[in-house]
Design a protein around this motif. Structure first.
Motif, short mmCIF file in Angstrom:
data_model
loop_
_atom_site.label_atom_id
_atom_site.label_comp_id
_atom_site.label_asym_id
_atom_site.label_seq_id
_atom_site.Cartn_x
_atom_site.Cartn_y
_atom_site.Cartn_z
N UNK A 74 0.83 -1.21 0.00
CA UNK A 74 0.00 0.00 0.00
C UNK A 74 0.87 1.26 0.00
N UNK A 75 1.94 1.21 0.78
CA UNK A 75 2.85 2.37 0.82
C UNK A 75 3.47 2.58 -0.56
N UNK A 76 3.89 1.48 -1.18
CA UNK A 76 4.50 1.58 -2.50
C UNK A 76 3.51 2.11 -3.53
N UNK A 77 2.28 1.63 -3.46
CA UNK A 77 1.25 2.08 -4.40
C UNK A 77 0.96 3.58 -4.22
N UNK A 78 1.20 4.09 -3.01
CA UNK A 78 0.98 5.52 -2.74
C UNK A 78 2.20 6.35 -3.16
N UNK A 79 3.21 5.70 -3.73
CA UNK A 79 4.37 6.43 -4.22
C UNK A 79 5.49 6.58 -3.20
N UNK A 80 5.47 5.76 -2.16
CA UNK A 80 6.52 5.81 -1.15
C UNK A 80 7.51 4.67 -1.43
N UNK A 81 8.73 5.02 -1.80
CA UNK A 81 9.77 4.00 -2.04
C UNK A 81 10.69 3.99 -0.83
N UNK A 82 11.02 2.80 -0.36
CA UNK A 82 11.90 2.69 0.81
C UNK A 82 13.14 1.89 0.42
N UNK A 83 14.30 2.45 0.74
CA UNK A 83 15.57 1.77 0.44
C UNK A 83 16.24 1.44 1.76
N UNK A 84 16.26 0.16 2.09
CA UNK A 84 16.84 -0.28 3.36
C UNK A 84 18.35 -0.46 3.23
N UNK A 85 19.02 -0.17 4.32
CA UNK A 85 20.48 -0.19 4.32
C UNK A 85 21.04 -1.52 3.79
N UNK A 86 20.56 -2.63 4.35
CA UNK A 86 21.16 -3.91 3.98
C UNK A 86 20.34 -4.67 2.95
N UNK A 87 19.15 -4.17 2.65
CA UNK A 87 18.27 -4.89 1.73
C UNK A 87 17.87 -3.98 0.57
N UNK A 88 18.80 -3.13 0.17
CA UNK A 88 18.48 -2.18 -0.90
C UNK A 88 18.00 -2.93 -2.13
N UNK A 89 18.59 -4.09 -2.39
CA UNK A 89 18.21 -4.92 -3.54
C UNK A 89 18.31 -6.38 -3.12
N UNK A 90 17.69 -7.28 -3.89
CA UNK A 90 17.77 -8.71 -3.60
C UNK A 90 19.10 -9.25 -4.14
N UNK A 91 20.01 -9.71 -3.27
CA UNK A 91 21.39 -10.00 -3.67
C UNK A 91 21.54 -11.13 -4.70
N UNK A 92 20.63 -12.11 -4.68
CA UNK A 92 20.80 -13.24 -5.59
C UNK A 92 20.19 -12.99 -6.97
N UNK A 93 19.40 -11.94 -7.09
CA UNK A 93 18.76 -11.65 -8.37
C UNK A 93 19.65 -10.78 -9.24
N UNK A 94 19.42 -10.88 -10.55
CA UNK A 94 20.22 -10.09 -11.49
C UNK A 94 19.91 -8.59 -11.33
N UNK A 95 20.81 -7.81 -11.88
CA UNK A 95 20.64 -6.35 -11.83
C UNK A 95 19.34 -5.94 -12.51
N UNK A 96 19.08 -6.47 -13.71
CA UNK A 96 17.89 -6.01 -14.43
C UNK A 96 16.61 -6.43 -13.73
#
Ligand code: ADP
Ligand code: ADP
Length: 232
Positions: A74-96
């Motif tokens: 719901x937060x994301x759908x409202x346009x709120x993006x959250x970037x967590x320190x250690x979980x900024x991205x999923x490490x095992x998934x590709x960049x794209x």
């Protein structure tokens, strides 16, 4: 008007008052910095704005509308993006794949073919000055700074209104911190409201328009940049 505003927000975990009477706001094209030591309530504040926790007192408004998020989606759908320190991205998934992660369905990319998604990710990251090379490699192999930058670029591309950054420079050296601070400015200049949670007053002052210091769940300083300069 503020993109996101908290008025007298409180959060109790049982009888622990993690936040009391916290008010802050972020406007379009501004960076609001939230500083505070461990236990100040920074994580609790992020969780409320990101839809992971509900506040127990006060009001949160998004674009002037009172809001309580029931979930991170719901937060994301409202346009709120959250970037967590250690979980900024999923490490095992590709960049794209990370570039599209969480936006495939909501933004209508669910039916797009892989080649097109890779091309878009490549174009957008280049446009933002992020040189990754092979977009098929897992993000776990990238530096912490690169990961934060990709997460910020993704939020800008997918049209977030507010981006919340959880100590994005905490684990980085001087040079990498500089790069991430540059991306905070890019997000600001793209018209997002940025909430920059940090321990580092120097980093805050380099990019901030507005400063809020939390101590044991309360706001002990709330100042605009102009109020903190040394000039008369
Ligand atoms: P910070 O991120 O600034 O270190 P937190 O938001 O993690 O602060 O914590 C603020 C206060 O709330 C602390 O006293 C912490 O122990 C308490 N707290 C945080 N989460 C919970 C929880 N789920 N249950 C009980 N107490 C919590
Ligand atoms: P809520 O009451 O909002 O559902 P929870 O009590 O389920 O939140 O806790 C959320 C997270 O905070 C959990 O990961 C939990 O381990 C952690 N947590 C619990 N107690 C504390 C505490 N005293 N300080 C910091 N974090 C805590």
């Amino acid at each position: 008007p503020a993109l996101l505003q908290l008025v007298d927000v409180g959060k109790s975990y049982g009888n622990v008052h993690a936040l009391r009477g916290v008010s802050l706001h972020v406007r379009q094209g501004e960076v609001t910095c939230v500083l505070g030591d461990n236990g100040a309530g920074k994580s609790t504040l992020i969780k409320i704005m990101a839809g992971l926790h509900k506040h127990t007192d006060g009001v949160m408004t998004i674009g002037g509308q009172e809001t309580v998020f029931g979930s991170p989606r719901e937060a994301q759908a409202a346009g709120i993006a959250t970037v967590y320190q250690h979980l900024a991205l999923a490490p095992l998934m590709s960049v794209w794949r990370n570039f599209f992660l969480g936006n495939e369905i909501t933004r209508g990319f669910g039916t797009m073919d892989i080649a097109s998604m890779k091309r878009i990710a490549d174009e957008e990251l280049r446009k933002m000055g992020i040189e990754i090379g092979d977009l098929d490699r897992p993000v776990g192999g990238l530096s912490g700074g690169q990961r934060q930058c990709i997460a910020i670029a993704r939020a800008i591309y997918f049209g977030a209104k507010v981006i919340i950054l959880d100590e994005p420079t905490a684990a980085l050296g001087v040079k990498q911190s500089g790069v991430v601070l540059k991306y905070i400015i890019k997000a600001r200049d793209a018209g997002l409201g940025v909430i920059f949670i940090t321990h580092n007053p120097h980093h805050a002052f380099l990019v901030g328009n507005h400063f809020v210091i939390l101590k044991l769940g309360r706001v002990v300083l709330d100042a605009h940049r102009d109020e903190l300069t040394l000039d008369e």
